[in-house]
Design a protein around this motif. Structure first.
Motif, short mmCIF file in Angstrom:
data_model
loop_
_atom_site.label_atom_id
_atom_site.label_comp_id
_atom_site.label_asym_id
_atom_site.label_seq_id
_atom_site.Cartn_x
_atom_site.Cartn_y
_atom_site.Cartn_z
N ARG A 59 0.85 -1.20 0.00
CA ARG A 59 0.00 0.00 0.00
C ARG A 59 0.88 1.25 0.00
O ARG A 59 1.83 1.36 0.78
N ALA A 60 0.56 2.17 -0.87
CA ALA A 60 1.32 3.42 -0.98
C ALA A 60 0.98 4.35 0.18
O ALA A 60 -0.13 4.31 0.73
N THR A 61 1.92 5.21 0.51
CA THR A 61 1.69 6.25 1.50
C THR A 61 0.62 7.20 0.97
O THR A 61 0.57 7.49 -0.23
N ASP A 62 -0.21 7.71 1.86
CA ASP A 62 -1.27 8.66 1.49
C ASP A 62 -0.63 9.88 0.82
O ASP A 62 0.16 10.58 1.45
N PRO A 63 -0.94 10.15 -0.43
CA PRO A 63 -0.30 11.27 -1.14
C PRO A 63 -0.76 12.64 -0.63
O PRO A 63 -0.12 13.65 -0.94
N ALA A 64 -1.82 12.70 0.16
CA ALA A 64 -2.32 13.99 0.66
C ALA A 64 -1.55 14.46 1.90
O ALA A 64 -1.72 15.61 2.30
N ILE A 65 -0.72 13.61 2.49
CA ILE A 65 0.03 14.02 3.68
C ILE A 65 1.05 15.08 3.27
O ILE A 65 1.83 14.84 2.34
#
Length: 148
Positions: A59-65
């Motif tokens: 799972r990729a890191t949340d791009p909105a962080i």
């Protein structure tokens, strides 16, 4: 996606995109981060929700962080992973359990575990990473190297 290099006196240099670490000793190493340029990024699924490493989906890191927050969370994650390694080396099962809990908290805050970030509203996502950052920094195993 940014690429990072991790290194301490005890650990060999590693590189990461934040979602995983790869080094001579395998996944899950410890260290401090410095940004490095990377000619290639891990392959992503078309929807951007996962990265592909060695044929396995992560799972990729949340791009909105926000990048500053993501960096602090990655630092906390690496410190917790280093604490796991140290506890295992000492045979301290209580410290290992606590350190693994800290790893989990950081991974949840990054959106790599728990409720998938793409199923959360923007407010829920923001609450997740802010709450996780507070927990990670409060429980930071190595207070000598703050996660800023």
């Amino acid at each position: 996606m940014l690429r990072f290099r991790f290194q301490t006196a005890d650990c060999p240099p590693l590189e990461s995109t934040g979602a995983f670490l790869v080094g001579r000793q395998g996944l899950g190493m410890c260290g401090s981060m410095e940004q490095v340029s990377a000619p290639t990024q891990p392959e992503q699924t078309p929807d951007g929700r996962y990265i592909l490493v060695g044929g396995r989906r992560w799972r990729a890191t949340d791009p909105a962080i926000p990048e500053g927050t993501a960096t602090r969370l990655r630092n906390a994650l690496m410190a917790a992973r280093c604490a796991v390694k140290a506890a295992m080396r000492k045979g301290d099962t209580a410290a290992e359990k606590q350190a693994r809990s800290q790893v989990h908290s950081a991974k949840v805050a990054l959106g790599e575990r728990g409720i998938p970030w793409w199923e959360q509203s923007m407010d829920e996502r923001r609450q997740r990473w802010e709450r996780g950052l507070n927990v990670c920094e409060a429980e930071r195993p190595n207070k000598e190297h703050p996660a800023t």
